[in-house]
Design a protein around this motif. Sequence first.
Motif, mmCIF file in Angstrom:
data_model
loop_
_atom_site.group_PDB
_atom_site.id
_atom_site.type_symbol
_atom_site.label_atom_id
_atom_site.label_comp_id
_atom_site.label_asym_id
_atom_site.label_seq_id
_atom_site.Cartn_x
_atom_site.Cartn_y
_atom_site.Cartn_z
ATOM 1 N N THR A 1 28.854 36.563 39.980
ATOM 2 C CA THR A 1 29.334 37.108 41.250
ATOM 3 C C THR A 1 29.718 35.954 42.158
ATOM 4 O O THR A 1 28.948 35.014 42.350
ATOM 5 N N ILE A 2 30.930 36.040 42.700
ATOM 6 C CA ILE A 2 31.436 35.000 43.600
ATOM 7 C C ILE A 2 31.595 35.632 44.976
ATOM 8 O O ILE A 2 32.339 36.608 45.131
ATOM 9 N N ILE A 3 30.873 35.100 45.964
ATOM 10 C CA ILE A 3 30.951 35.670 47.319
ATOM 11 C C ILE A 3 31.875 34.781 48.141
ATOM 12 O O ILE A 3 31.556 33.623 48.414
ATOM 13 N N GLY A 4 33.037 35.334 48.518
ATOM 14 C CA GLY A 4 34.088 34.555 49.179
ATOM 15 C C GLY A 4 35.191 34.283 48.175
ATOM 16 O O GLY A 4 34.996 33.562 47.204
ATOM 17 N N GLY A 5 36.354 34.891 48.419
ATOM 18 C CA GLY A 5 37.443 34.792 47.437
ATOM 19 C C GLY A 5 38.595 33.923 47.912
ATOM 20 O O GLY A 5 39.741 34.177 47.581
ATOM 21 N N GLY A 6 38.279 32.850 48.666
ATOM 22 C CA GLY A 6 39.324 31.911 49.110
ATOM 23 C C GLY A 6 39.605 30.891 48.020
ATOM 24 O O GLY A 6 39.619 31.227 46.823
ATOM 25 N N VAL A 7 39.820 29.643 48.438
ATOM 26 C CA VAL A 7 40.189 28.609 47.465
ATOM 27 C C VAL A 7 39.048 28.329 46.488
ATOM 28 O O VAL A 7 39.245 28.291 45.265
ATOM 29 N N VAL A 8 37.822 28.134 47.009
ATOM 30 C CA VAL A 8 36.683 27.882 46.118
ATOM 31 C C VAL A 8 36.498 29.078 45.190
ATOM 32 O O VAL A 8 36.364 28.930 43.959
ATOM 33 N N GLY A 9 36.487 30.285 45.780
ATOM 34 C CA GLY A 9 36.223 31.493 44.996
ATOM 35 C C GLY A 9 37.242 31.702 43.897
ATOM 36 O O GLY A 9 36.888 32.015 42.744
ATOM 37 N N ASN B 1 39.157 29.471 42.453
ATOM 38 C CA ASN B 1 39.061 28.441 41.408
ATOM 39 C C ASN B 1 37.809 28.613 40.562
ATOM 40 O O ASN B 1 37.824 28.351 39.353
ATOM 41 N N ALA B 2 36.725 29.071 41.191
ATOM 42 C CA ALA B 2 35.506 29.365 40.420
ATOM 43 C C ALA B 2 35.811 30.497 39.434
ATOM 44 O O ALA B 2 35.388 30.466 38.264
ATOM 45 N N ALA B 3 36.575 31.491 39.902
ATOM 46 C CA ALA B 3 36.913 32.631 39.040
ATOM 47 C C ALA B 3 37.756 32.177 37.849
ATOM 48 O O ALA B 3 37.532 32.616 36.712
ATOM 49 N N LYS B 4 38.732 31.290 38.102
ATOM 50 C CA LYS B 4 39.595 30.825 36.996
ATOM 51 C C LYS B 4 38.754 30.266 35.855
ATOM 52 O O LYS B 4 38.981 30.565 34.685
ATOM 53 N N ILE B 5 37.783 29.417 36.219
ATOM 54 C CA ILE B 5 36.982 28.766 35.173
ATOM 55 C C ILE B 5 36.003 29.766 34.544
ATOM 56 O O ILE B 5 35.825 29.793 33.325
ATOM 57 N N ALA B 6 35.382 30.609 35.391
ATOM 58 C CA ALA B 6 34.419 31.586 34.851
ATOM 59 C C ALA B 6 35.114 32.549 33.888
ATOM 60 O O ALA B 6 34.577 32.898 32.826
ATOM 61 N N ILE B 7 36.336 32.969 34.234
ATOM 62 C CA ILE B 7 37.092 33.853 33.325
ATOM 63 C C ILE B 7 37.415 33.094 32.042
ATOM 64 O O ILE B 7 37.244 33.601 30.927
ATOM 65 N N GLY B 8 37.826 31.839 32.210
ATOM 66 C CA GLY B 8 38.132 31.013 31.038
ATOM 67 C C GLY B 8 36.934 30.844 30.124
ATOM 68 O O GLY B 8 37.084 30.759 28.903
ATOM 69 N N VAL C 1 33.363 38.747 35.646
ATOM 70 C CA VAL C 1 33.438 38.164 36.997
ATOM 71 C C VAL C 1 33.681 39.211 38.086
ATOM 72 O O VAL C 1 34.583 40.046 37.969
ATOM 73 N N THR C 2 32.873 39.115 39.153
ATOM 74 C CA THR C 2 33.060 39.960 40.336
ATOM 75 C C THR C 2 33.298 39.063 41.545
ATOM 76 O O THR C 2 32.565 38.094 41.734
ATOM 77 N N ILE C 3 34.322 39.390 42.339
ATOM 78 C CA ILE C 3 34.560 38.630 43.573
ATOM 79 C C ILE C 3 34.373 39.557 44.769
ATOM 80 O O ILE C 3 34.920 40.663 44.810
ATOM 81 N N ILE C 4 33.586 39.065 45.735
ATOM 82 C CA ILE C 4 33.311 39.837 46.956
ATOM 83 C C ILE C 4 33.964 39.118 48.124
ATOM 84 O O ILE C 4 33.780 37.913 48.293
ATOM 85 N N ASP C 5 34.756 39.836 48.926
ATOM 86 C CA ASP C 5 35.352 39.228 50.118
ATOM 87 C C ASP C 5 35.420 40.280 51.219
ATOM 88 O O ASP C 5 35.354 41.485 50.954
ATOM 89 N N LEU C 6 35.569 39.772 52.444
ATOM 90 C CA LEU C 6 35.596 40.659 53.614
ATOM 91 C C LEU C 6 37.012 41.123 53.925
ATOM 92 O O LEU C 6 37.227 42.092 54.635
ATOM 93 N N ASN C 7 37.984 40.386 53.384
ATOM 94 C CA ASN C 7 39.383 40.615 53.747
ATOM 95 C C ASN C 7 40.072 41.456 52.656
ATOM 96 O O ASN C 7 40.303 40.972 51.548
#
Length: 371
Positions: A171-179, A181-188, A193-199
Amino acid sequence: MYIGIPKEIKNNENRVAITPAGVLSLKTGGHEVIVEAGAGAGSGFTDEQYREAGATIVASAKEVWSQEMVMKVKEPLPEEYDYFYEGLILFTYLHLAAEPGLTKALIDKKVIGIAYETVQLPNGGLPLLTPMSEVAGRMASQIGAQFLEKSKGGKGVLLSGIPGVKRSKVTIIGGGVVGMNAAKIAIGLGANVTIIDLNPERLRELEDIFGTSINTIMSNPMNIADSIADSDLVIGAVLIPGARAPRLVTEEMVEAMTEGSVIVDVAIDQGGIFETVDRITTHDNPTYTKHGVLHYSVANMPGAVPRTSTIGLTNVTVPYALQIANKGYKQACLENGSLLKGINTIEGFVTYKAVAEAHGLEYDDVLGHLQ
Ligand SMILES: NC(=O)C1=CN([C@@H]2O[C@H](COP(=O)(O)OP(=O)(O)OC[C@H]3O[C@@H](n4cnc5c(N)ncnc54)[C@H](O)[C@@H]3O)[C@@H](O)[C@H]2O)C=CC1
Ligand SMILES: CC(=O)C(=O)O
């Protein structure tokens, strides 16, 4: 302008604020660059390379710090505060909302503190933070995968699983630049993968980018608690520019995670988003365990890959440094609204609202100081 480049002194911080190519750009602009001996060694740049590009190499940190502008990577540490003097232009990451002591020192010594992380484009982008967020985001998944191994203290799961064994949940909290890029590698690496964002717009963009290889969830306390309870790895990647990070994950939520799970709080440089993250850790000793969960809270993650990071950082900082050096900081900031937003302290005042609010200090409009 005379520009000083000190050697970084934070634990395992091997980045440096300029490459020899950056020195050449500043020299071509008519400026002098004074580099502390050995400052580039950790990033693979020798004193000789800096000299060839036109820098002057000096042995003393004091001499470097006495120049008109000092460019750094990390926020100054207390042992560097004695070098501050009235009118010094300090261009570096500052993270002042999480640094009361540094904020006071910059005010007391009337330093012009221009923070990389609050230079902001009209579209909201943070051009001097982005490359380091790309590095830290990519590292976060890599590091999480590593600490999930049993020998590193984790529960002993492989992110990808194998046929017949389920994939690990990230789970990645915050889906901006860090989020992202973390997702790219985690998916790889094959994680779920779950991403949580307010926007909601950002969640839409992320779904457009990653399709069904991620789940997107709206940020609220119930959704955060639900998603992290069965996560193997949780990455903190929230930012409200300039402000202290909101504490979105409570101690109770961490207690509900299973033993041997891993938390990587990338947002630690702004104070961190987990209630259980009560300290900044170092590359030498990066984790501690609380409620059976491994916590990683290193505030200078890109320092571990200094060659990539130094080149990525200076690609974006040198053009702004040139504007400051060519025009003087006042004119440069008046002509470039993005750079103007970088000024956090000037003439003994705090000129960034979120920093003033974080410390209960008076906020002053920067424009009054630029006439
Ligand atoms: N530890 C380290 O070595 C490093 C830390 N960082 C830090 O990582 C953090 C994230 O940086 P970026 O990704 O570049 O920022 P960003 O601005 O690109 O992304 C932040 C995201 O947080 C989201 N957000 C805001 N409030 C939220 C909430 N209540 N719930 C969920 N999401 C929320 C925003 O909508 C945005 O998408 C910053 O604190 C940055 O300084 C960056 C590089 C290195
Ligand atoms: C952004 C930041 O804190 C770093 O690159 O270390």
